[in-house]
Write an enzyme that holds these catalytic residues in place. Sequence first.
Site, mmCIF file in Angstrom:
data_model
loop_
_atom_site.group_PDB
_atom_site.id
_atom_site.type_symbol
_atom_site.label_atom_id
_atom_site.label_comp_id
_atom_site.label_asym_id
_atom_site.label_seq_id
_atom_site.Cartn_x
_atom_site.Cartn_y
_atom_site.Cartn_z
ATOM 1 N N CYS A 86 0.824 -1.190 0.109
ATOM 2 C CA CYS A 86 0.093 0.072 -0.005
ATOM 3 C C CYS A 86 0.899 1.131 -0.033
ATOM 4 O O CYS A 86 1.446 1.540 1.110
ATOM 5 C CB CYS A 86 -0.784 -0.108 1.278
ATOM 6 S SG CYS A 86 -1.896 1.724 1.327
ATOM 7 N N CYS A 137 -0.655 4.348 2.385
ATOM 8 C CA CYS A 137 -0.431 4.247 3.779
ATOM 9 C C CYS A 137 0.054 2.981 4.057
ATOM 10 O O CYS A 137 1.141 2.848 3.779
ATOM 11 C CB CYS A 137 -1.799 4.383 4.220
ATOM 12 S SG CYS A 137 -3.304 4.019 3.664
ATOM 13 N N SER A 138 -0.664 2.081 4.629
ATOM 14 C CA SER A 138 -0.153 0.656 4.905
ATOM 15 C C SER A 138 -1.375 -0.226 5.157
ATOM 16 O O SER A 138 -1.354 -1.017 5.930
ATOM 17 C CB SER A 138 0.553 0.682 5.975
ATOM 18 O OG SER A 138 1.839 1.673 6.106
ATOM 19 N N CYS A 139 -2.292 0.024 3.869
ATOM 20 C CA CYS A 139 -3.603 -0.910 4.258
ATOM 21 C C CYS A 139 -3.043 -2.707 4.144
ATOM 22 O O CYS A 139 -2.078 -2.761 3.366
ATOM 23 C CB CYS A 139 -4.580 -0.523 2.712
ATOM 24 S SG CYS A 139 -5.074 0.972 3.009
#
Lengths: 224, 211
Positions: free
Chosen positions: B111, B114-116
Amino acid sequence: MNRPHDLGGIKNKRPIPISAADDDEKIGLIANTWQTRTPAITLAIGFLRAWNLDTTRFYRECLPPNDYRESSYYERWFLALERMIKDFELLSPHKVGTYADKILRAKDVFEILRKGGPSIRSKLERPNFLVGDIVQTKKNYENELVYGGHSRLPRYAMGKKGKIVIHHNAHVFPDSNAHFKGDAPEHLYSIEFSSEELWGLKCENKNDSVTLDLWEPYLEKADG
Amino acid sequence: MPHDSPNDESSKNTELPDKMAIKVKSLETLLVSRGLVDPAALDKIIDFYSNKVGPRNGAYLVARSWVEKDFASKLLSDPTPVLKDLGFNGRQGENIIVLKNTSKIHNLVVCTLCSCYPWPLLGLPPSWYKSDEYRSRSVIEPRKVLQEFGLHIPKETKVKVWDSTAEIRYLVLPMRPEGTDGMSIDELSVLVTRDSMIGAGYALTPEKISE
């Protein structure tokens, strides 16, 4: 517009920080440290519904670029949370009692986390594109509803041609939802871009690809 | 001074986490005193992500897919009902797609914005997944990145990177390792690493486990 979070394809020569601490596979919220408390507080306070998931992303993205770059992951969460609490006046005297019936209680935590909150919605308008279509992402896309607002089209994939591989039906549109302008559901597609299209001569292997999930307003018909 | 690796929490100097610990504690105390946060609920959230969900959920799905063809085809074509039956749905796992790695296609998930990450199946993401390095490099030079994880992908194999830019979450179904004929789902699931379900690793061989 500053997009300090929009990192895809940005030059970075450092190795991936693969840490031995990650090896135990119970990473994340293992110990009761500030790094575990920060996401827990963020989650809990999110249930007050003073804002939504897209708003929290927007706030992290709006951190001053230097703060963003020099902060660790959960520091970013914390800084954004502080700002939201201030901007939405959660602690202000005239908000006392506003959230009393929305406080997340311990007994409800497991159930509520298991339930989740799907972003899929129904939309009457038919999709403009079909699986297999070649589409083009808009060049220099910016939020078309709110000036300087949140959007989820990464810079590296702007103005590029790709092929629709999955249609996910309609989902909440973050460009609207982050700014409390409603779900405004839009059709969402997985679109595959060849590495060559994205990176030109810098691409590692012409057979490779990157697939992104993009909402219809980010797209237009491919020219030529 | 910028830190060498700003978002690897573990590599930071010792002064900063203490400062952060105080800040976070003060904010929590303030929110609790105003009745906006129930501290017992925070403990429950931490308990949930430490003990109730995590990579063992994903590993079970992978191991069962290796053994049961019918299960695998359901998981690949329409995972939602399967996950609901198992109680593996939930926050950040509302829309899961399972990607099958083969000798011809190697899938890798990131991601960049962000950091999905598919929390109900893998727990919370490891620090490397959240790092600026991974988020920047995995889309432009996935093969170099994979080499750093010890994976050398042949030229003929297509590398497909999936950038999780919406609320769809991806789980990679790694290839079944050699020498695992006749093993049970429980035995196989031990071979399935978290990294292999992101695409940044292979499932382990039984020899590797006994080392």
